[in-house]
Design a protein around this motif. Structure first.
Motif, mmCIF file in Angstrom:
data_model
loop_
_atom_site.group_PDB
_atom_site.id
_atom_site.type_symbol
_atom_site.label_atom_id
_atom_site.label_comp_id
_atom_site.label_asym_id
_atom_site.label_seq_id
_atom_site.Cartn_x
_atom_site.Cartn_y
_atom_site.Cartn_z
ATOM 1 N N LYS A 73 0.829 -1.208 0.000
ATOM 2 C CA LYS A 73 0.000 0.000 0.000
ATOM 3 C C LYS A 73 0.866 1.261 0.000
ATOM 4 O O LYS A 73 0.611 2.200 -0.752
ATOM 5 N N SER A 76 2.374 1.879 -3.368
ATOM 6 C CA SER A 76 1.409 2.463 -4.302
ATOM 7 C C SER A 76 1.246 3.957 -4.058
ATOM 8 O O SER A 76 1.163 4.744 -4.997
ATOM 9 N N ILE A 77 1.216 4.346 -2.789
ATOM 10 C CA ILE A 77 1.086 5.767 -2.446
ATOM 11 C C ILE A 77 2.313 6.537 -2.939
ATOM 12 O O ILE A 77 2.188 7.615 -3.529
ATOM 13 N N LYS A 80 2.207 6.878 -6.769
ATOM 14 C CA LYS A 80 1.243 7.890 -7.225
ATOM 15 C C LYS A 80 1.722 9.306 -6.923
ATOM 16 O O LYS A 80 1.578 10.199 -7.748
ATOM 17 N N SER A 81 2.302 9.515 -5.752
ATOM 18 C CA SER A 81 2.764 10.860 -5.418
ATOM 19 C C SER A 81 3.960 11.263 -6.272
ATOM 20 O O SER A 81 4.094 12.423 -6.662
#
Length: 98
Positions: A73, A76-77, A80-81
């Motif tokens: 998780k 993924s964060i 994306k950032s």
């Protein structure tokens, strides 16, 4: 009017995306981006394979499973950032110095 420009651009890029590109000879930004995307998809498939194997291996260990899922998780964060930051940088043309 803007919607037509968007639609024309979208379908033009979609048509170009279907071309088979020789990534060893990629020259334009579009070709390089398409080759990088192919490489990314391949790497994600490998990572997904290892994720599945890790989850299977630690099926009985709740602490390890929770850690693996948390790391996935967080990854993924971060992904994306980083993409959002890159897009902002590309859109503004500003470089960040840290």
């Amino acid at each position: 009017m803007r919607i037509w420009i968007f639609l024309i651009a979208f379908f033009s890029f979609s048509a170009l995306a279907e071309e088979d590109i020789d990534c060893d000879k990629a020259w334009t930004t579009l070709e390089i981006n398409q080759c990088m995307y192919k490489e990314l998809v391949g790497a994600e498939k490998v990572l997904d394979k290892y994720l599945v194997k890790s989850l299977e291996r630690y099926l009985e260990d709740d602490v390890s499973l929770a850690s693996i899922k948390k790391v996935k998780k967080l990854g993924s964060i971060i992904e994306k950032s980083t993409a959002a930051r890159f897009m902002t940088h590309g859109a503004t043309g500003l470089s960040e110095q840290r």
